[in-house]
Design an enzyme around this catalytic site. Sequence first.
Site, PDB file in Angstrom:
ATOM      1  N   HIS A   1      -8.793  -9.055  -0.766  1.00 45.13           N
ATOM      2  CA  HIS A   1      -8.666  -7.952   0.183  1.00 45.13           C
ATOM      3  C   HIS A   1      -9.666  -8.096   1.321  1.00 45.13           C
ATOM      4  CE1 HIS A   1      -5.962  -5.908  -2.459  1.00 45.13           C
ATOM      5  NE2 HIS A   1      -6.854  -5.798  -3.424  1.00 45.13           N
TER       6      HIS A   1
ATOM      7  N   GLU B   1     -14.294  -3.281  -7.017  1.00 45.00           N
ATOM      8  CA  GLU B   1     -14.367  -4.725  -6.825  1.00 45.00           C
ATOM      9  C   GLU B   1     -15.517  -5.028  -5.883  1.00 45.00           C
ATOM     10  OE1 GLU B   1     -10.512  -5.800  -5.393  1.00 45.00           O
ATOM     11  OE2 GLU B   1     -10.793  -4.882  -3.435  1.00 45.00           O
TER      12      GLU B   1
END
Length: 301
Positions: free
Chosen positions: A245, A208
Site C-alpha cells: 500500500h 501494518e
Amino acid sequence: MAILVARGTRLLVGGISGRYAQAQVREMLAYGTRIVAGVSPGRGGQTVEGVPVYDTVAETLPHRPEAAVLYVPAPAVRDAAVEALEAGLKVVVIVAEGVPAHDAAYIRAVAEDQGAWVVGPNTAGLISPGQCLAGSIAPAYTAPGPIGVLSRSGTLAFEVARTLTAAGWGQSTLVDIGGDGITGRSVADYLRAFAEDPETKAVVLVGEVGGRKEYEAAEVVPSLGLPVIAYVAGRSAPVGRRMGHAGALIARVEDSADAKREALRRTGCLVADTIWEIPGLLAQALGGGDPAMRHSAGGRT
C-alpha cells in the site's frame, strides 16, 4: 447493531455502469443490500440489475440515499465524492487506488465540514454481517456477532474475518479503512464509533508498517472501555521499501511493526503475533469465550 451501515441503509452506487461496478452491484443486491440508485453521467434513464441510473447525485435524492460506494477512476474521485457529500450523504466509500494526495485531503476536509464519513480511498469497503454490504468484502467469510474489525488492508481483513468466523466469533461491522497514506477518517474515530455501539464488545485492529495510524489508535485505547486485540503485519519488512500500500512504508524506526506493537501493548491492547492467535486473545479478553458472546442470530454455530 453496527457502525456506518446497517439493515435498510439506502445505498447509491457511483460509476454503476462500469463492468466491475456491475459485478459488485449483483453481489451487494444478492446479500440484501438496499441499493436505491446509481449514478453514471450520460447513462441516465438506464437500469443496472434493476437499479435506476441517473446522471447526477442530485437526481437521486427522491430515493433518499444515505451512503454511497464510488466505483470511479482515481482522477474522477474528487468530483464524485464531493458531489455525494454536498448532497448530504453521510457515508462515502472510495474504492479507487492512487487518488492524488491533495484530492484525498480535500475530500476529507469536505467530509469533516459535512459531518460525514469517508471510507478509503483504496478500500474494499465495509460489511455489517447479516445487514448490509457496501463494497467487495466476501460475505462468506463473515457472520453476525459482537466483534468490530478495523483493518488497513482488505486482504488481511478477509483473512481475519474468516479466522474469527471459523472460531465462532461473529462481527458487528468489518471496515477496510483504506491503504493509502491519507484516508477519510482517523483510526481513533473508528474506534470511538465501535465503543459507542452497544452491541460491539471488542475490536480487532489490523495494522501494518508505515504511517501513524496505530499510534493514533494507541492514544485512545485506554478511554474506550472495551478490549482491543491488535495485529500488526510486516515484522520482517525492510526499511525504505513500500509494502503493498502507499501508506505501508518504513521510513523510520517508529514505522516498523515491532515499534507499533510495543506502543499498542503499552496502552493495554492484547497483541497477537499471528492472525490465528486472535480468537484465543478474544476469549481471554471476554472471559473465556462464553458462547453467548459469540454469534448473533444468523451466524454459524
